[in-house]
Design a protein around this motif. Structure first.
Motif, mmCIF file in Angstrom:
data_model
loop_
_atom_site.group_PDB
_atom_site.id
_atom_site.type_symbol
_atom_site.label_atom_id
_atom_site.label_comp_id
_atom_site.label_asym_id
_atom_site.label_seq_id
_atom_site.Cartn_x
_atom_site.Cartn_y
_atom_site.Cartn_z
ATOM 1 N N MET A 1 41.699 -7.505 8.321
ATOM 2 C CA MET A 1 40.802 -6.409 8.689
ATOM 3 C C MET A 1 41.022 -5.698 9.900
ATOM 4 N N LYS A 2 40.538 -4.307 10.085
ATOM 5 C CA LYS A 2 40.382 -3.734 11.262
ATOM 6 C C LYS A 2 38.936 -4.086 11.691
ATOM 7 N N CYS A 3 38.898 -4.162 13.120
ATOM 8 C CA CYS A 3 37.631 -4.409 13.759
ATOM 9 C C CYS A 3 37.514 -4.097 15.180
ATOM 10 N N VAL A 4 36.538 -4.109 15.737
ATOM 11 C CA VAL A 4 36.397 -4.120 17.171
ATOM 12 C C VAL A 4 35.920 -5.448 17.771
ATOM 13 N N LEU A 5 36.718 -5.726 18.826
ATOM 14 C CA LEU A 5 36.253 -7.074 19.267
ATOM 15 C C LEU A 5 35.869 -7.044 20.786
ATOM 16 N N LEU A 6 34.928 -7.289 21.335
ATOM 17 C CA LEU A 6 34.573 -7.373 22.580
ATOM 18 C C LEU A 6 34.394 -8.820 23.320
ATOM 19 N N SER A 7 35.201 -8.863 24.632
ATOM 20 C CA SER A 7 35.109 -10.479 25.076
ATOM 21 C C SER A 7 34.484 -10.117 26.617
ATOM 22 N N GLY A 8 34.037 -9.037 27.003
ATOM 23 C CA GLY A 8 33.699 -8.572 28.195
ATOM 24 C C GLY A 8 33.070 -7.050 28.241
ATOM 25 N N PRO A 9 32.395 -6.855 29.449
ATOM 26 C CA PRO A 9 32.140 -5.383 29.586
ATOM 27 C C PRO A 9 33.272 -4.292 29.272
ATOM 28 N N THR A 10 32.951 -3.434 28.592
ATOM 29 C CA THR A 10 34.014 -2.703 28.135
ATOM 30 C C THR A 10 33.589 -1.045 28.097
ATOM 31 N N ALA A 11 34.139 -0.386 29.088
ATOM 32 C CA ALA A 11 34.051 1.091 28.834
ATOM 33 C C ALA A 11 34.502 1.574 27.299
ATOM 34 N N ALA A 12 33.794 2.686 27.028
ATOM 35 C CA ALA A 12 34.101 3.189 25.912
ATOM 36 C C ALA A 12 35.695 3.429 25.621
ATOM 37 N N GLU A 13 36.035 4.147 26.570
ATOM 38 C CA GLU A 13 37.446 4.785 26.787
ATOM 39 C C GLU A 13 38.284 3.547 26.578
ATOM 40 N N ARG A 14 38.077 2.249 26.745
ATOM 41 C CA ARG A 14 38.824 1.136 26.604
ATOM 42 C C ARG A 14 38.645 0.505 25.069
ATOM 43 N N ILE A 15 37.996 0.997 24.253
ATOM 44 C CA ILE A 15 37.658 0.385 22.910
ATOM 45 C C ILE A 15 38.996 0.838 22.083
ATOM 46 N N GLU A 16 39.319 -0.217 21.478
ATOM 47 C CA GLU A 16 40.420 -0.063 20.324
ATOM 48 C C GLU A 16 40.081 -1.007 19.470
ATOM 49 N N LEU A 17 40.846 -0.615 18.161
ATOM 50 C CA LEU A 17 40.824 -1.326 16.841
ATOM 51 C C LEU A 17 41.731 -2.531 16.974
ATOM 52 N N THR A 18 41.271 -3.542 16.191
ATOM 53 C CA THR A 18 42.474 -4.804 16.264
ATOM 54 C C THR A 18 42.382 -5.367 14.849
ATOM 55 N N ASP A 19 43.234 -6.337 14.764
ATOM 56 C CA ASP A 19 43.382 -6.908 13.244
ATOM 57 C C ASP A 19 42.551 -8.389 13.466
ATOM 58 N N CYS A 20 41.901 -8.631 12.489
ATOM 59 C CA CYS A 20 41.050 -9.912 12.441
ATOM 60 C C CYS A 20 41.030 -10.568 11.201
ATOM 61 N N PRO A 21 40.978 -11.822 10.923
ATOM 62 C CA PRO A 21 40.728 -12.292 9.470
ATOM 63 C C PRO A 21 39.630 -11.862 8.649
ATOM 64 N N VAL A 22 39.431 -11.500 7.481
ATOM 65 C CA VAL A 22 38.441 -11.176 6.688
ATOM 66 C C VAL A 22 37.516 -12.449 6.655
ATOM 67 N N PRO A 23 36.147 -12.395 6.951
ATOM 68 C CA PRO A 23 35.484 -13.744 6.866
ATOM 69 C C PRO A 23 35.474 -14.672 5.840
ATOM 70 N N LYS A 24 35.201 -16.079 5.962
ATOM 71 C CA LYS A 24 35.046 -16.631 4.569
ATOM 72 C C LYS A 24 33.616 -16.898 4.419
ATOM 73 N N VAL A 25 33.503 -16.593 3.147
ATOM 74 C CA VAL A 25 31.841 -16.806 2.853
ATOM 75 C C VAL A 25 31.522 -18.165 2.885
ATOM 76 N N GLN A 26 30.095 -18.298 3.353
ATOM 77 C CA GLN A 26 29.585 -19.780 3.356
ATOM 78 C C GLN A 26 28.082 -19.707 2.659
ATOM 79 N N PRO A 27 27.551 -20.706 2.217
ATOM 80 C CA PRO A 27 26.033 -20.644 1.702
ATOM 81 C C PRO A 27 24.987 -20.171 2.680
ATOM 82 N N GLY A 28 24.277 -19.163 1.990
ATOM 83 C CA GLY A 28 23.268 -18.567 2.715
ATOM 84 C C GLY A 28 23.635 -17.153 3.365
#
Length: 344
Positions: A1-28
């Motif tokens: 899936m497409k998502c925004v991932l942050l690892s540190g302070p990020t100016a808006a101009e540096r934001i980009e979409l990246t690919d990451c796995p769809v989360p696996k469901v868990q109880p609750g």
């Protein structure tokens, strides 16, 4: 899936979409297909500064609210395809949030949305309207006889509070510190340019919704009449605490100070909000709608104060019905304060 991932302070101009796995469901927890989400000031704080602190897990998907459908109900009472909203409870800070096509969220912070609002309109509701609702009715105990001052009203929360208060029959005085934004407060009974000191300039105020925050709180406490209430909800002024605040001397006799923390939404409250909107024909104010692919531009615009009202990001840009709904929601911006007063 497409998502925004942050690892540190990020100016808006540096934001980009990246690919990451769809989360696996868990109880609750439930898996939500995100249809749209609103942008919030607290997410800006996270992105530019708070992400540096150790208590924020990294990388993290930001986003404290969303509107969508249940993709997998897990062991909850929800059913697949059910329309829901989600907000707070650590969303986008303690665990991944809504800047994604799917979000795995604790079931107790996901709420059924029994409403005919479009996805874009619905995304403008959760955090903003819940906070405005709680501030007005729980914090300020607002009644139709009240004169309410909204300090810092030209933000999404301010507009929502103005809509709710007007529909509830209260008289509304709204402020902005920018003279060019006074026309945006046309829904209020009185629009006031805020110089930072309003003490002595307003009469008859019984309730104050403080959205600027600690920066002007001392002054706000001097405004209401005896028996009045000040609710500290926002931090638009960028000051997060009061140094050497002396409650005995600085809270006037007979004036009450409270606050509202929006981390504890309930299904009952969300139902009340949707019912209120329907009963009184109040439409959420939307300042701008962006496709998820344009998330960078949306964040650039919010950082540079280029829009007024709630900014909504529509995630499923290939869905024609969703796009049509977003366009229809955009047309509601002209009818922000059209709801009738309730009887006193």
């Amino acid at each position: 899936m497409k998502c925004v991932l942050l690892s540190g302070p990020t100016a808006a101009e540096r934001i980009e979409l990246t690919d990451c796995p769809v989360p696996k469901v868990q109880p609750g927890w439930v898996l939500v297909k995100v249809r749209a989400f609103g942008l919030n000031h607290s997410e800006q704080v996270l992105r530019l500064d708070e992400i540096s602190y150790d208590y924020i897990p990294k990388p993290i998907i930001p986003g404290i609210e969303c509107a969508g459908e249940i993709a997998d109900p897990s062991d909850s009472a929800f059913h697949k395809g059910q329309k829901v909203v989600a907000l707070m409870g650590g969303m986008g800070r303690s665990f991944n949030g809504s800047y994604a096509e799917y979000a795995l969220l604790p079931a107790d912070h996901v709420f059924a949305a029994d409403t005919g609002l479009s996805w874009a309109e619905l995304a403008a509701v959760p955090e903003t309207w819940f906070t405005a609702w709680g501030s007005l009715f729980e914090g300020l105990q607002l009644e139709a006889i009240d004169t309410l001052l909204i300090r810092g009203a030209t933000c999404a929360l301010g507009y929502a509070a103005m809509q709710i208060a007007k529909a509830a029959g209260a008289t509304v005085i709204a402020t902005t510190h920018r003279e060019e934004k006074l026309p945006l407060l046309e829904g209020a009974d009185q629009a006031v340019l805020d110089t930072g000191t309003l003490q002595g300039s307003l009469a008859g105020v019984s309730k104050v919704l403080e959205l600027i925050g600690a920066k002007t709180l001392r002054d706000s406490l001097q405004i209401p009449e005896r028996g009045g209430i000040v609710c500290h909800t926002g931090i638009l002024g960028g000051v997060y605490g009061l140094n050497q605040f002396d409650p005995i001397k600085e809270i006037p006799n007979g004036v009450y100070l409270t606050g509202f923390f929006s981390n504890y939404p309930t299904q009952e409250t969300m139902d009340s909000i949707f019912r209120f909107q329907s009963d009184h024909a109040v439409e959420p104010r939307i300042g701008a709608i962006y496709d998820f692919d344009d998330i960078r531009q949306a964040l650039v615009d919010i950082d540079n104060h280029r829009t007024d009202g709630k900014i909504v990001v529509v995630v499923d840009s290939d869905d024609r019905k969703l796009r049509a709904a977003a366009e229809a929601a955009g047309s509601t911006r002209r009818h922000v304060f059209s709801s009738p007063r309730l009887p006193v």
